[in-house]
Each structure stands twice: as structure tokens, then as C-alpha cells.
Design a protein around this motif. Structure first.
Motif, mmCIF file in Angstrom:
data_model
loop_
_atom_site.group_PDB
_atom_site.id
_atom_site.type_symbol
_atom_site.label_atom_id
_atom_site.label_comp_id
_atom_site.label_asym_id
_atom_site.label_seq_id
_atom_site.Cartn_x
_atom_site.Cartn_y
_atom_site.Cartn_z
ATOM 1 N N LYS A 58 -55.156 -97.791 -60.701
ATOM 2 C CA LYS A 58 -55.135 -98.323 -62.064
ATOM 3 C C LYS A 58 -55.483 -99.801 -62.112
ATOM 4 O O LYS A 58 -55.896 -100.312 -63.157
ATOM 5 C CB LYS A 58 -53.787 -98.046 -62.708
ATOM 6 C CG LYS A 58 -53.580 -96.564 -63.017
ATOM 7 C CD LYS A 58 -52.270 -96.300 -63.748
ATOM 8 C CE LYS A 58 -52.155 -94.820 -64.116
ATOM 9 N NZ LYS A 58 -50.896 -94.523 -64.834
ATOM 10 N N SER A 59 -55.341 -100.499 -60.983
ATOM 11 C CA SER A 59 -55.627 -101.936 -60.952
ATOM 12 C C SER A 59 -57.023 -102.270 -60.432
ATOM 13 O O SER A 59 -57.439 -103.427 -60.474
ATOM 14 C CB SER A 59 -54.583 -102.643 -60.087
ATOM 15 O OG SER A 59 -54.725 -102.280 -58.730
ATOM 16 N N ILE A 60 -57.758 -101.248 -59.949
ATOM 17 C CA ILE A 60 -59.088 -101.484 -59.400
ATOM 18 C C ILE A 60 -60.105 -101.758 -60.504
ATOM 19 O O ILE A 60 -60.098 -101.091 -61.541
ATOM 20 C CB ILE A 60 -59.536 -100.259 -58.563
ATOM 21 C CG1 ILE A 60 -58.702 -100.138 -57.284
ATOM 22 C CG2 ILE A 60 -61.022 -100.356 -58.206
ATOM 23 C CD1 ILE A 60 -58.974 -98.890 -56.501
ATOM 24 N N LYS A 61 -60.970 -102.707 -60.264
ATOM 25 C CA LYS A 61 -62.078 -102.949 -61.200
ATOM 26 C C LYS A 61 -63.204 -101.997 -60.846
ATOM 27 O O LYS A 61 -63.777 -102.074 -59.761
ATOM 28 C CB LYS A 61 -62.549 -104.395 -61.119
ATOM 29 C CG LYS A 61 -63.607 -104.767 -62.160
ATOM 30 C CD LYS A 61 -63.922 -106.257 -62.075
ATOM 31 C CE LYS A 61 -64.888 -106.680 -63.179
ATOM 32 N NZ LYS A 61 -66.234 -106.115 -62.998
ATOM 33 N N ARG A 62 -63.540 -101.089 -61.734
ATOM 34 C CA ARG A 62 -64.544 -100.081 -61.488
ATOM 35 C C ARG A 62 -65.837 -100.464 -62.220
ATOM 36 O O ARG A 62 -65.878 -100.500 -63.453
ATOM 37 C CB ARG A 62 -64.066 -98.691 -61.934
ATOM 38 C CG ARG A 62 -62.699 -98.314 -61.375
ATOM 39 C CD ARG A 62 -62.336 -96.894 -61.710
ATOM 40 N NE ARG A 62 -63.044 -95.954 -60.865
ATOM 41 C CZ ARG A 62 -63.232 -94.673 -61.156
ATOM 42 N NH1 ARG A 62 -62.804 -94.192 -62.316
ATOM 43 N NH2 ARG A 62 -63.870 -93.878 -60.321
ATOM 44 N N ASN A 63 -66.900 -100.711 -61.473
ATOM 45 C CA ASN A 63 -68.132 -101.236 -62.072
ATOM 46 C C ASN A 63 -69.181 -100.173 -62.367
ATOM 47 O O ASN A 63 -70.022 -100.357 -63.231
ATOM 48 C CB ASN A 63 -68.742 -102.293 -61.159
ATOM 49 C CG ASN A 63 -67.872 -103.525 -61.027
ATOM 50 O OD1 ASN A 63 -67.188 -103.898 -61.963
ATOM 51 N ND2 ASN A 63 -67.872 -104.143 -59.859
ATOM 52 N N ILE A 73 -68.013 -86.574 -56.212
ATOM 53 C CA ILE A 73 -67.268 -87.795 -55.867
ATOM 54 C C ILE A 73 -68.173 -89.020 -55.740
ATOM 55 O O ILE A 73 -67.791 -90.024 -55.144
ATOM 56 C CB ILE A 73 -66.461 -87.612 -54.567
ATOM 57 C CG1 ILE A 73 -67.391 -87.336 -53.374
ATOM 58 C CG2 ILE A 73 -65.413 -86.526 -54.724
ATOM 59 C CD1 ILE A 73 -66.684 -87.401 -52.036
ATOM 60 N N ALA A 74 -69.341 -88.964 -56.342
ATOM 61 C CA ALA A 74 -70.298 -90.069 -56.235
ATOM 62 C C ALA A 74 -69.673 -91.417 -56.601
ATOM 63 O O ALA A 74 -69.992 -92.445 -55.989
ATOM 64 C CB ALA A 74 -71.514 -89.790 -57.120
ATOM 65 N N TYR A 75 -68.778 -91.437 -57.601
ATOM 66 C CA TYR A 75 -68.136 -92.680 -58.023
ATOM 67 C C TYR A 75 -66.616 -92.602 -57.967
ATOM 68 O O TYR A 75 -65.922 -93.375 -58.626
ATOM 69 C CB TYR A 75 -68.608 -93.088 -59.426
ATOM 70 C CG TYR A 75 -69.891 -93.868 -59.399
ATOM 71 C CD1 TYR A 75 -69.891 -95.230 -59.060
ATOM 72 C CD2 TYR A 75 -71.097 -93.258 -59.678
ATOM 73 C CE1 TYR A 75 -71.064 -95.948 -59.010
ATOM 74 C CE2 TYR A 75 -72.291 -93.973 -59.632
ATOM 75 C CZ TYR A 75 -72.261 -95.312 -59.298
ATOM 76 O OH TYR A 75 -73.443 -96.034 -59.242
ATOM 77 N N ILE A 104 -65.373 -79.357 -65.504
ATOM 78 C CA ILE A 104 -64.326 -80.214 -64.962
ATOM 79 C C ILE A 104 -64.879 -81.623 -64.775
ATOM 80 O O ILE A 104 -65.929 -81.790 -64.153
ATOM 81 C CB ILE A 104 -63.827 -79.670 -63.607
ATOM 82 C CG1 ILE A 104 -63.319 -78.227 -63.755
ATOM 83 C CG2 ILE A 104 -62.741 -80.565 -63.024
ATOM 84 C CD1 ILE A 104 -63.073 -77.532 -62.427
ATOM 85 N N PRO A 105 -64.211 -82.635 -65.280
ATOM 86 C CA PRO A 105 -64.704 -84.003 -65.062
ATOM 87 C C PRO A 105 -64.650 -84.376 -63.580
ATOM 88 O O PRO A 105 -63.828 -83.848 -62.827
ATOM 89 C CB PRO A 105 -63.730 -84.865 -65.879
ATOM 90 C CG PRO A 105 -62.497 -84.029 -66.027
ATOM 91 C CD PRO A 105 -62.963 -82.609 -66.083
ATOM 92 N N ASP A 106 -65.529 -85.259 -63.159
ATOM 93 C CA ASP A 106 -65.542 -85.677 -61.765
ATOM 94 C C ASP A 106 -64.235 -86.369 -61.389
ATOM 95 O O ASP A 106 -63.608 -87.019 -62.234
ATOM 96 C CB ASP A 106 -66.716 -86.630 -61.512
ATOM 97 C CG ASP A 106 -68.065 -85.933 -61.600
ATOM 98 O OD1 ASP A 106 -68.093 -84.691 -61.511
ATOM 99 O OD2 ASP A 106 -69.083 -86.642 -61.775
#
Length: 224
Positions: free
Chosen positions: A215-220, A187-189, A164-166
Motif C-alpha cells: 500500500k505504500s509503494i509508488k506504482r508508476n 503479472i507483468a506489473y 479476473i483482474p491481474d
């Protein structure tokens, strides 16, 4: 725009809702099923592939026996009523946690998993008798016997979520800001959303608001 594949939810606040509205914690657990139905429908509409629901933790055994018995009876009724409908909707049910319940409930859980195992529309991971610390310890014991090289990829193959993907999102209702021993590795990221509403009051508008925000969050992921 971020792709949303997996949502995990700590469904907190049933008991408090029940006491507030019906003077009964059990009434809150029953009311919470309506929110479960609504979130499953919205997950399908949003083409989410994995939905993990924290239903009963390893720590929840500390609750009054009468409440525990009610919860499991409610779960049996829910599964018997809904499993055929879930199957027709091409929804898969998977249990994460240790199936250490009555023989009747254990058999029902296995039956539901087998009945829906080939379904592809949405996979619901129902966390029952689940605790992340226990999961990690058990995974390490199994991994040590394998004598494989210790790295993240090899180790996570021994977790109960190995295929299962995180989670992309973790939602916790009930105005409580803690993780409660839930999916600590996975849930690390994850993007975490703490909601003030008690679970029975959480509705599709709340869910879609969170999805839109995600959907609008910038995920680094550690980058810039």
C-alpha cells in the motif's frame, strides 16, 4: 495508498518443511493447509476480492506418484470439509488449469464451482494442473480461430483469467526467487515479494506486513 484487489501466491516449501519437521514431504503438504486457512481469513478481513493459489503445476506431474496421490486425496478432503463453510462466507471457488484428474475429483471440483459461483465476498482461484506457457499457447490457438484483430484486450479474453483482474501482488514463499511458469502474462506489473519462510510457516503477520508494504509503494506503470 494503493488499492489491493488481487493477491496471487506460489505456496512453495511444503515438502521441505515436512522433511525438516516430520521426515515426510506429505506431512508438509498437510501442514500447509493451515496457512491456506489463515490467508483466506486475512484476505476477507482486508476486503481483497481475488486470491489465486498455485496448488499444482503442469510440471508437478514429475513428482513421485505416491506424493501426487496424497496431494489429490488431501485436496478432496479439504474441499469436502471446507466448501460449505466457504459458501456460507460468500466465497467463490474457481479452478484455473486443466481438469485432467480422476473422474471423482473432476466432479468434486465442478460441484464446488457450481455451489459457490454466485458468491461475491472473495473469489479463490485455485491453480491446478496449471502452466502459464500452456495457457498462452491454448489461448493463441483459440484466438487464431476467432479471426479477431490481435491486440491485448482481445487476446486476454482467451486466457483462463479472462474475467479476473491481474494480480496486484505476487507472493512466493520458500526462499526461491523464480516464477515457475505461473501467470506470466498476468503479472507483468505485479509487485513481487519473495519470502524466505516455507509455506507452512507463513502466517497472517507475514501476510499483513506485505499488504502494508504494498500500500505504500509508488506504482508508476512505466510513468515517472
Amino acid at each position: 495508498m494503493n488499492h489491493l484487489n488481487h493477491v496471487a501466491i506460489i505456496m512453495d516449501g511444503n515438502g521441505r518443511w515436512g522433511l525438516k519437521h516430520k521426515n515426510s514431504r506429505n506431512a508438509g503438504h498437510k501442514a500447509g493447509l493451515k496457512s491456506v486457512d489463515a490467508i483466506i481469513r486475512e484476505s476477507v478481513k482486508n476486503k481483497i476480492k481475488y486470491l489465486t493459489l498455485f496448488a499444482f503445476s503442469t510440471e508437478n506431474w514429475k513428482r513421485p506418484k505416491k506424493e501426487i496421490n496424497y496431494l489429490f486425496n488431501l485436496l478432496e478432503i479439504f474441499l469436502k470439509d471446507k466448501i460449505n463453510a466457504l459458501n456460507k462466507q460468500n466465497i467463490k471457488l474457481k479452478i484455473i488449469g486443466i481438469k485432467n484428474f480422476s473422474s471423482r475429483l473432476n466432479k468434486l471440483l465442478v460441484k464446488c464451482e457450481n455451489k459457490t459461483k454466485k458468491n461475491k465476498q472473495l473469489q479463490i482461484n485455485l491453480a491446478l494442473n496449471y502452466g502459464s506457457k500452456s495457457e498462452l499457447l491454448n489461448a493463441f490457438k483459440k484466438f487464431r480461430k476467432s479471426k479477431k484483430k490481435l491486440n491485448e484486450e482481445n487476446f486476454q479474453n482467451y486466457l483462463q483469467t479472462k474475467d479476473i483482474p491481474d494480480p496486484d501482488i505476487l507472493i512466493r514463499t520458500g526462499n526461491t526467487q523464480r516464477l515457475s511458469n505461473f501467470l506470466l502474462w498476468q503479472i507483468a506489473y505485479s509487485e513481487i515479494f519473495f519470502e524466505k519462510k516455507l509455506w507452512p510457516d507463513f502466517n497472517k503477520k507475514d501476510y499483513n506486513r506485505i499488504i502494508k508494504k504494498f500500500k505504500s509503494i509508488k506504482r508508476n506503470f512505466g510513468n515517472v
